[in-house]
Scaffold this motif. Structure first.
Motif, PDB file in Angstrom:
ATOM      1  N   LEU A  17       2.116  -8.602  -9.026  1.00  0.00           N
ATOM      2  CA  LEU A  17       1.386  -8.027  -8.170  1.00  0.00           C
ATOM      3  C   LEU A  17       1.645  -7.855  -6.299  1.00  0.00           C
ATOM      4  O   LEU A  17       1.240  -6.985  -5.819  1.00  0.00           O
ATOM      5  CB  LEU A  17       0.587  -9.664  -7.657  1.00  0.00           C
ATOM      6  CG  LEU A  17      -0.971 -10.155  -8.740  1.00  0.00           C
ATOM      7  CD1 LEU A  17      -1.397 -11.175  -8.471  1.00  0.00           C
ATOM      8  CD2 LEU A  17      -1.854  -9.194  -8.962  1.00  0.00           C
ATOM      9  N   LYS A  18       2.787  -8.871  -5.904  1.00  0.00           N
ATOM     10  CA  LYS A  18       3.630  -8.029  -4.652  1.00  0.00           C
ATOM     11  C   LYS A  18       4.113  -6.641  -4.761  1.00  0.00           C
ATOM     12  O   LYS A  18       4.015  -6.266  -3.971  1.00  0.00           O
ATOM     13  CB  LYS A  18       4.746  -9.230  -4.222  1.00  0.00           C
ATOM     14  CG  LYS A  18       5.396  -9.329  -3.310  1.00  0.00           C
ATOM     15  CD  LYS A  18       6.286 -10.286  -3.319  1.00  0.00           C
ATOM     16  CE  LYS A  18       6.945  -9.616  -1.484  1.00  0.00           C
ATOM     17  NZ  LYS A  18       8.172 -10.773  -0.952  1.00  0.00           N
TER      18      LYS A  18
ATOM     19  N   SER B  36      -0.118 -15.564  -4.452  1.00  0.00           N
ATOM     20  CA  SER B  36      -1.217 -13.786  -4.441  1.00  0.00           C
ATOM     21  C   SER B  36      -1.847 -13.527  -3.132  1.00  0.00           C
ATOM     22  O   SER B  36      -2.569 -12.710  -2.793  1.00  0.00           O
ATOM     23  CB  SER B  36      -2.979 -13.983  -4.876  1.00  0.00           C
ATOM     24  OG  SER B  36      -2.756 -15.720  -4.739  1.00  0.00           O
ATOM     25  N   ARG B  37      -0.973 -14.043  -2.071  1.00  0.00           N
ATOM     26  CA  ARG B  37      -1.331 -13.746  -0.245  1.00  0.00           C
ATOM     27  C   ARG B  37      -0.192 -13.651   0.173  1.00  0.00           C
ATOM     28  O   ARG B  37       0.773 -14.111  -0.251  1.00  0.00           O
ATOM     29  CB  ARG B  37      -2.341 -14.748   0.120  1.00  0.00           C
ATOM     30  CG  ARG B  37      -3.556 -14.617  -0.236  1.00  0.00           C
ATOM     31  CD  ARG B  37      -4.729 -15.912   0.405  1.00  0.00           C
ATOM     32  NE  ARG B  37      -3.975 -16.998  -0.348  1.00  0.00           N
ATOM     33  CZ  ARG B  37      -3.932 -18.323   0.498  1.00  0.00           C
ATOM     34  NH1 ARG B  37      -4.870 -18.292   1.649  1.00  0.00           N
ATOM     35  NH2 ARG B  37      -3.710 -19.498   0.154  1.00  0.00           N
TER      36      ARG B  37
ATOM     37  N   ARG C 296      -8.320  -3.407  -4.462  1.00  0.00           N
ATOM     38  CA  ARG C 296      -8.770  -4.261  -4.701  1.00  0.00           C
ATOM     39  C   ARG C 296      -7.751  -5.940  -3.811  1.00  0.00           C
ATOM     40  O   ARG C 296      -7.496  -6.681  -4.429  1.00  0.00           O
ATOM     41  CB  ARG C 296      -8.536  -4.890  -6.521  1.00  0.00           C
ATOM     42  CG  ARG C 296      -9.028  -4.137  -7.044  1.00  0.00           C
ATOM     43  CD  ARG C 296      -9.701  -4.095  -8.779  1.00  0.00           C
ATOM     44  NE  ARG C 296      -9.521  -5.445  -8.755  1.00  0.00           N
ATOM     45  CZ  ARG C 296      -9.570  -4.940 -10.583  1.00  0.00           C
ATOM     46  NH1 ARG C 296      -9.218  -4.669 -11.619  1.00  0.00           N
ATOM     47  NH2 ARG C 296     -10.304  -6.938 -11.095  1.00  0.00           N
ATOM     48  N   PHE C 297      -7.218  -5.239  -3.216  1.00  0.00           N
ATOM     49  CA  PHE C 297      -5.892  -6.039  -2.376  1.00  0.00           C
ATOM     50  C   PHE C 297      -6.537  -6.169  -1.389  1.00  0.00           C
ATOM     51  O   PHE C 297      -5.943  -4.925   0.210  1.00  0.00           O
ATOM     52  CB  PHE C 297      -4.339  -4.976  -2.473  1.00  0.00           C
ATOM     53  CG  PHE C 297      -3.635  -5.935  -4.014  1.00  0.00           C
ATOM     54  CD1 PHE C 297      -2.719  -6.392  -4.149  1.00  0.00           C
ATOM     55  CD2 PHE C 297      -3.955  -5.031  -4.986  1.00  0.00           C
ATOM     56  CE1 PHE C 297      -1.902  -7.137  -4.897  1.00  0.00           C
ATOM     57  CE2 PHE C 297      -2.983  -5.462  -6.089  1.00  0.00           C
ATOM     58  CZ  PHE C 297      -2.222  -6.400  -6.112  1.00  0.00           C
ATOM     59  N   PRO C 298      -7.654  -7.458  -0.471  1.00  0.00           N
ATOM     60  CA  PRO C 298      -8.212  -6.487   0.296  1.00  0.00           C
ATOM     61  C   PRO C 298      -7.070  -7.240   2.434  1.00  0.00           C
ATOM     62  O   PRO C 298      -6.298  -7.777   1.326  1.00  0.00           O
ATOM     63  CB  PRO C 298      -9.401  -7.967   0.529  1.00  0.00           C
ATOM     64  CG  PRO C 298      -8.939  -8.737  -0.700  1.00  0.00           C
ATOM     65  CD  PRO C 298      -7.843  -7.612  -1.361  1.00  0.00           C
ATOM     66  N   VAL C 299      -7.241  -6.294   2.685  1.00  0.00           N
ATOM     67  CA  VAL C 299      -6.757  -6.979   3.942  1.00  0.00           C
ATOM     68  C   VAL C 299      -8.016  -7.478   4.791  1.00  0.00           C
ATOM     69  O   VAL C 299      -8.850  -7.216   5.570  1.00  0.00           O
ATOM     70  CB  VAL C 299      -6.117  -5.855   4.763  1.00  0.00           C
ATOM     71  CG1 VAL C 299      -5.469  -5.891   6.167  1.00  0.00           C
ATOM     72  CG2 VAL C 299      -4.945  -5.024   3.691  1.00  0.00           C
TER      73      VAL C 299
ATOM     74  N   SER D 294      -4.653 -10.484  -3.424  1.00  0.00           N
ATOM     75  CA  SER D 294      -4.655  -9.675  -4.002  1.00  0.00           C
ATOM     76  C   SER D 294      -5.838  -9.777  -5.160  1.00  0.00           C
ATOM     77  O   SER D 294      -6.641 -10.861  -4.881  1.00  0.00           O
ATOM     78  CB  SER D 294      -3.373 -10.336  -4.966  1.00  0.00           C
ATOM     79  OG  SER D 294      -3.456 -11.668  -6.334  1.00  0.00           O
ATOM     80  N   PRO D 295      -6.233  -9.677  -6.410  1.00  0.00           N
ATOM     81  CA  PRO D 295      -7.135  -9.668  -6.557  1.00  0.00           C
ATOM     82  C   PRO D 295      -7.708 -11.255  -7.631  1.00  0.00           C
ATOM     83  O   PRO D 295      -8.614 -11.537  -8.104  1.00  0.00           O
ATOM     84  CB  PRO D 295      -7.451  -8.457  -7.892  1.00  0.00           C
ATOM     85  CG  PRO D 295      -6.051  -8.434  -8.267  1.00  0.00           C
ATOM     86  CD  PRO D 295      -5.329  -8.342  -6.972  1.00  0.00           C
ATOM     87  N   VAL D 296      -6.102 -11.610  -7.856  1.00  0.00           N
ATOM     88  CA  VAL D 296      -6.427 -12.924  -8.526  1.00  0.00           C
ATOM     89  C   VAL D 296      -6.098 -13.860  -7.727  1.00  0.00           C
ATOM     90  O   VAL D 296      -5.298 -13.877  -7.027  1.00  0.00           O
ATOM     91  CB  VAL D 296      -4.683 -12.774  -9.799  1.00  0.00           C
ATOM     92  CG1 VAL D 296      -5.493 -14.342 -10.614  1.00  0.00           C
ATOM     93  CG2 VAL D 296      -5.030 -11.546 -10.262  1.00  0.00           C
TER      94      VAL D 296
END
Length: 251
Positions: free
Chosen positions: A24-25, A120-121, A176-179, A197-199
């Motif tokens: 994800l990163k 995930s963030r 799908r990676f909102p800021v 992330s979307p997860v």
């Protein structure tokens, strides 16, 4: 999660989390690199930045005034307590965006605090201005005022550039990676740019956290990503298309 503490299953969850988090990163970092030119401060600030070409006078002046207001609002407040003013031209050492781990404090029942890392963030910062080093400088009673000043200026500059980049939020949301923007522990009201992330990653029960930190002999913990979280990922575009088809009039 509602599991009892089992060493083998916990280790397996940690390994799975690390694999998913790394993927994800890498994806988020790739997106960030692609749009880096859209959040460079040079086009916005022009001659107000050291070494930058002259820009549109009225527009660059507007951005500098906004940034100076932003700096004055946060720099003199706790925990920074900076007294020095902005010097023109601003010396932005590095404007290459980079991802750093998002951390926060989690209080355990009965006493004790654990520093939690999200897999995930991530916090967006500039290369050469590591968030962990920023935290060390803030906490150091013998800190260098000039170094703290540079950190505050660079993170506020990144916040300003991201918040003024029209359409960038919609782009990342579509990917799908909102800021988003939020405050972080240790930094008062300073706003940070965070990519999610979307997860979704979650914390297990506090008893699991307590057991883990006691075994590891430290006060740090990482959120966990479960297989169920991956299976439950939402695809907003798919849902919109499905809804559109359901609402479409019959022939």
């Amino acid at each position: 999660m509602t599991q009892s503490f089992d060493v083998d299953s916990f280790i397996r969850s940690r390994k799975q989390t690390r694999v998913v988090s790394d993927l994800l990163k890498a994806q988020a970092a790739d997106y960030l690199t692609t749009v880096a030119a859209l959040v460079r401060p040079q086009p916005l600030f022009g001659e107000y930045l050291q070494g930058a070409p002259r820009g549109s006078g009225r527009e660059t002046q507007h951005h500098f005034k906004e940034f100076r207001t932003l700096f004055d609002k946060h720099a003199g407040q706790r925990p920074f307590n900076l007294m020095n003013e902005l010097e023109v031209p601003l010396n932005i050492i590095n404007s290459t965006p980079e991802l750093f781990p998002l951390e926060y404090d989690h209080a355990l029942p009965g006493g004790g605090t654990v520093r939690v890392t999200s897999p995930s963030r991530w916090v967006v910062g500039y290369a050469s201005f590591d968030l962990s080093r920023f935290r060390q400088v803030v906490r150091d009673p013998n800190r260098s005022g000039s170094e703290l000043h540079r950190f505050v200026v660079h993170y506020l500059m990144l916040f300003h550039c991201f918040s003024r980049a029209g359409g960038l939020g919609r782009l990342f949301k579509g990917l799908r990676f909102p800021v988003g923007f939020q405050q972080l522990d240790d930094f008062g009201d300073l706003p940070f740019c965070v990519i999610s992330s979307p997860v979704e990653a979650t914390l297990p029960p506090d008893e699991v956290i307590r057991h883990s930190t006691e075994i590891a002999g430290n006060d740090s913990f990482e959120e966990l990503i479960s297989a169920e979280a991956i299976e439950g990922m939402h695809d907003e575009l798919r849902e919109q298309l499905t809804q559109a088809l359901a609402e479409a009039p019959p022939r």
